[in-house]
Design a protein around this motif. Structure first.
Motif, PDB file in Angstrom:
ATOM      1  N   TRP A 110       7.633  26.407 -30.713  1.00 13.23           N
ATOM      2  CA  TRP A 110       7.014  25.505 -29.741  1.00 13.23           C
ATOM      3  C   TRP A 110       6.463  26.307 -28.565  1.00 13.23           C
ATOM      4  O   TRP A 110       5.346  26.065 -28.105  1.00 13.23           O
ATOM      5  N   LEU A 111       7.217  27.256 -28.068  1.00 13.53           N
ATOM      6  CA  LEU A 111       6.769  28.058 -26.937  1.00 13.53           C
ATOM      7  C   LEU A 111       5.500  28.843 -27.272  1.00 13.53           C
ATOM      8  O   LEU A 111       4.542  28.876 -26.491  1.00 13.53           O
ATOM      9  N   ASP A 147       1.505  12.472 -18.741  1.00 12.38           N
ATOM     10  CA  ASP A 147       2.068  12.520 -20.090  1.00 12.38           C
ATOM     11  C   ASP A 147       1.220  11.669 -21.024  1.00 12.38           C
ATOM     12  O   ASP A 147       1.011  10.479 -20.781  1.00 12.38           O
ATOM     13  N   GLU A 187       3.266  28.199 -29.638  1.00 19.35           N
ATOM     14  CA  GLU A 187       2.129  27.314 -29.886  1.00 19.35           C
ATOM     15  C   GLU A 187       1.603  26.657 -28.620  1.00 19.35           C
ATOM     16  O   GLU A 187       0.469  26.180 -28.593  1.00 19.35           O
ATOM     17  N   HIS A 188       2.422  26.617 -27.559  1.00 22.78           N
ATOM     18  CA  HIS A 188       1.983  26.025 -26.295  1.00 22.78           C
ATOM     19  C   HIS A 188       1.669  27.076 -25.235  1.00 22.78           C
ATOM     20  O   HIS A 188       1.515  26.752 -24.054  1.00 22.78           O
ATOM     21  N   GLY A 189       1.572  28.335 -25.652  1.00 27.64           N
ATOM     22  CA  GLY A 189       1.111  29.375 -24.753  1.00 27.64           C
ATOM     23  C   GLY A 189       2.150  29.950 -23.818  1.00 27.64           C
ATOM     24  O   GLY A 189       1.794  30.571 -22.801  1.00 27.64           O
ATOM     25  N   PHE A 190       3.446  29.784 -24.134  1.00 25.05           N
ATOM     26  CA  PHE A 190       4.508  30.318 -23.284  1.00 25.05           C
ATOM     27  C   PHE A 190       5.112  31.571 -23.909  1.00 25.05           C
ATOM     28  O   PHE A 190       5.032  31.793 -25.121  1.00 25.05           O
ATOM     29  N   HIS A 238       1.037  22.116 -20.573  1.00 24.97           N
ATOM     30  CA  HIS A 238       0.865  22.420 -21.996  1.00 24.97           C
ATOM     31  C   HIS A 238       0.179  21.239 -22.658  1.00 24.97           C
ATOM     32  O   HIS A 238      -0.277  20.318 -21.979  1.00 24.97           O
ATOM     33  N   HIS A 239       0.077  21.273 -23.993  1.00 28.91           N
ATOM     34  CA  HIS A 239      -0.720  20.278 -24.704  1.00 28.91           C
ATOM     35  C   HIS A 239      -0.148  18.870 -24.624  1.00 28.91           C
ATOM     36  O   HIS A 239      -0.878  17.899 -24.830  1.00 28.91           O
ATOM     37  N   GLU A 240       1.151  18.736 -24.335  1.00 29.40           N
ATOM     38  CA  GLU A 240       1.784  17.423 -24.339  1.00 29.40           C
ATOM     39  C   GLU A 240       1.787  16.773 -22.962  1.00 29.40           C
ATOM     40  O   GLU A 240       1.606  15.559 -22.848  1.00 29.40           O
ATOM     41  N   ARG A 241       1.993  17.567 -21.927  1.00 31.22           N
ATOM     42  CA  ARG A 241       2.064  17.003 -20.577  1.00 31.22           C
ATOM     43  C   ARG A 241       1.843  18.083 -19.525  1.00 31.22           C
ATOM     44  O   ARG A 241       1.983  19.270 -19.804  1.00 31.22           O
ATOM     45  N   THR A 242       1.552  17.618 -18.334  1.00 27.59           N
ATOM     46  CA  THR A 242       1.320  18.509 -17.202  1.00 27.59           C
ATOM     47  C   THR A 242       2.034  17.940 -15.984  1.00 27.59           C
ATOM     48  O   THR A 242       2.042  16.727 -15.772  1.00 27.59           O
TER      49      THR A 242
END
Length: 242
Positions: free
Chosen positions: A223-224, A26, A226-229, A10-14
């Protein structure tokens, strides 16, 4: 060299898995610092840190499998769930980490914002929001700070033959409410709350745990999205509350 598996992105970490190595990327180095230090302080099993070259952290894979997954039936035994409760108690009895967690006022403010967003965007029926918000407010009471994992969801707890082999993802570790950890551990798996409480070994306030269930789900949906979940498991749990 095995295939590269995307564990989460996601946008914050992978997080990637290559063979028996997990690579966490991160963008927030303070959060990564917390993760490494928390694992070194925790009195329960954690992944071995193989190397670190910011923004990448390499961790050894844990033996066994996740305790369960949110939205899926658990195949782990009652003994495994009891072991998870015992591990949580060991962590909560440990000396406090240096990082303070959210205060009750901060949780209350965030709850206000998330409930407003859910209502404005017509994500949930108004009565579902109101009912869960009323339940969630029970968690907003004074608590004695403990060393909490902060994201002790079932997917982060690994077991093998009913023993805890390690706990992942320590970036949210802080001083906080011990019942918050127990609530995250049993979220969506309330049938194992008795097992976790038995392993924990001391009386727990079930009303507060239920309050943290509602709080967690209300706070998670935006949050989910906005992060594509897919927030379907959280929505289902909120709508099932009577």
């Amino acid at each position: 060299m095995g295939e590269v598996e995307v564990v989460v992105a996601h946008h914050e970490r992978t997080t990637l898995r290559v063979g028996d190595v997990f690579l966490k990327i991160d963008a927030d180095q303070e959060r990564a610092d917390v993760e490494v230090e928390a694992m070194s302080m925790a009195p329960i099993p954690t992944p071995d840190v193989l190397w670190r070259k910011p923004p990448v952290l390499a961790l050894a894979a844990l033996k066994g499998a996740a305790l369960s997954r949110l939205g899926q039936p658990s195949t782990s035994s009652s003994a495994a769930w009891e072991a998870a409760g015992a591990a949580a108690r060991t962590l909560h009895n440990a000396p406090l980490p240096p990082w303070p967690g959210r205060s009750t006022d901060e949780f209350a403010t965030e709850l206000d914002h998330e409930c407003e967003w859910l209502a404005v965007n017509d994500v949930l029926p108004g009565d579902v929001i109101t009912r869960n918000r009323r339940i969630a407010e029970t968690a907003l009471r004074p608590w004695t700070p403990a060393f909490v994992h902060g994201d002790l969801q079932v997917a982060h707890v690994f077991v093998d033959q009913d023993e805890i082999t390690g706990v992942l993802d320590w970036s949210e570790a802080c001083q906080g409410d011990a019942l918050f950890d127990l609530a995250l551990l049993t979220l969506g798996h309330q049938e194992h709350l008795g097992d976790v409480a038995a392993g924990y070994g001391t009386e727990v306030d079930l009303d507060v745990i239920r309050a943290w269930w509602s709080m967690k789900n209300l706070r998670a949906i935006r949050w989910l999205v906005e992060h594509g979940f897919d927030p379907s498991p959280e929505v289902a749990l909120l709508t099932s509350v009577l």
